[in-house]
Design an enzyme around this catalytic site. Structure first.
Site, short mmCIF file in Angstrom:
data_model
loop_
_atom_site.label_atom_id
_atom_site.label_comp_id
_atom_site.label_asym_id
_atom_site.label_seq_id
_atom_site.Cartn_x
_atom_site.Cartn_y
_atom_site.Cartn_z
CB CYS A 124 -9.58 72.29 -87.07
SG CYS A 124 -10.82 73.48 -87.58
CG HIS A 178 -9.67 75.21 -81.99
ND1 HIS A 178 -8.68 74.39 -82.50
CD2 HIS A 178 -10.62 75.26 -82.96
CE1 HIS A 178 -9.02 73.99 -83.72
NE2 HIS A 178 -10.20 74.50 -84.02
CD GLU A 179 -14.38 75.44 -81.91
OE1 GLU A 179 -14.73 76.02 -82.95
OE2 GLU A 179 -13.83 74.33 -81.91
CG HIS A 209 -12.69 78.41 -86.01
ND1 HIS A 209 -12.08 78.15 -87.22
CD2 HIS A 209 -12.64 77.23 -85.32
CE1 HIS A 209 -11.67 76.89 -87.25
NE2 HIS A 209 -11.99 76.30 -86.10
NI NI Z 1 -11.57 74.33 -85.62
#
Ligand code: NI
Length: 182
Positions: free
Chosen positions: A110, A153-154, A157
């Site tokens: 990341c 993953h995004e 966030h």
């Molecule tokens: Ni990330």
């Protein structure tokens, strides 16, 4: 002229906040930032620019990593050497997913985590994501394999989740029998 983004480090509390939906029309600043994210991610994956601008390679970024808690993500996916596909999703939602789980064999990275964290992150092998483009038109994508991992993953966030939160501390590495590793 290309200007490197200032990406927040994992210790910044803004990365742990749940982000709010973005409102249309997007502001000029938001649109400029989206373009800068695309440029940064693209350059980071081209060796010449990666070196020139001292970038860490990455394929995705989310607004909270830039200190703005709005639900906007950008993925720049290298489909083949030197050919990139951009995905800009405003207010993305995973509307369906496979039951099959996979994990990146080498673990995840990341741009906000400036250290190596070892361990497998179990994610859905396929996801369907719905959201809006920069102009507010509805968009939808079916992503699989590494692109599916990137979307998950995004989107994490946007909910204040970092990839290592999902590593099983008692069992950080799966065997090929337990999980399909890609
Ligand atoms: Ni990330």
């Amino acid at each position: 002229m290309f200007k490197k983004l200032n990406i927040l480090d994992e210790k910044n509390p803004l990365l742990r906040k749940k982000s709010e939906d973005a409102i249309f029309p997007l502001s000029k600043e938001e649109k400029v930032l989206i373009q800068r994210m695309i440029d940064h991610l693209t350059y980071s994956q081209i060796e010449e620019y990666e070196k020139k601008y001292d970038l860490r390679p990455g394929m995705g970024l989310a607004f909270p990593q830039l200190g703005i808690n709005k639900r906007i993500i950008v993925i720049v996916y290298e489909v083949e050497e030197g050919t990139f596909e951009n995905y800009v999703f405003i207010n993305p939602k995973i509307v369906s997913h496979s039951t099959e789980m996979i994990a990146a064999e080498a673990g995840e990275g990341c741009l906000s985590v400036n250290r190596e964290v070892k361990g497998h992150v179990a994610r859905h092998a396929r996801v369907t994501v719905e959201g809006f483009d920069e102009n507010g038109a509805p968009i939808r994508v079916r992503a699989r394999e590494d692109l599916a991992l990137a979307f998950q993953h995004e989107i994490d966030h946007l909910d204040g989740i970092l990839f290592y939160d999902r590593i099983n501390k008692k069992h950080p590495f799966y065997t090929e029998q337990e999980m399909r590793l890609i």
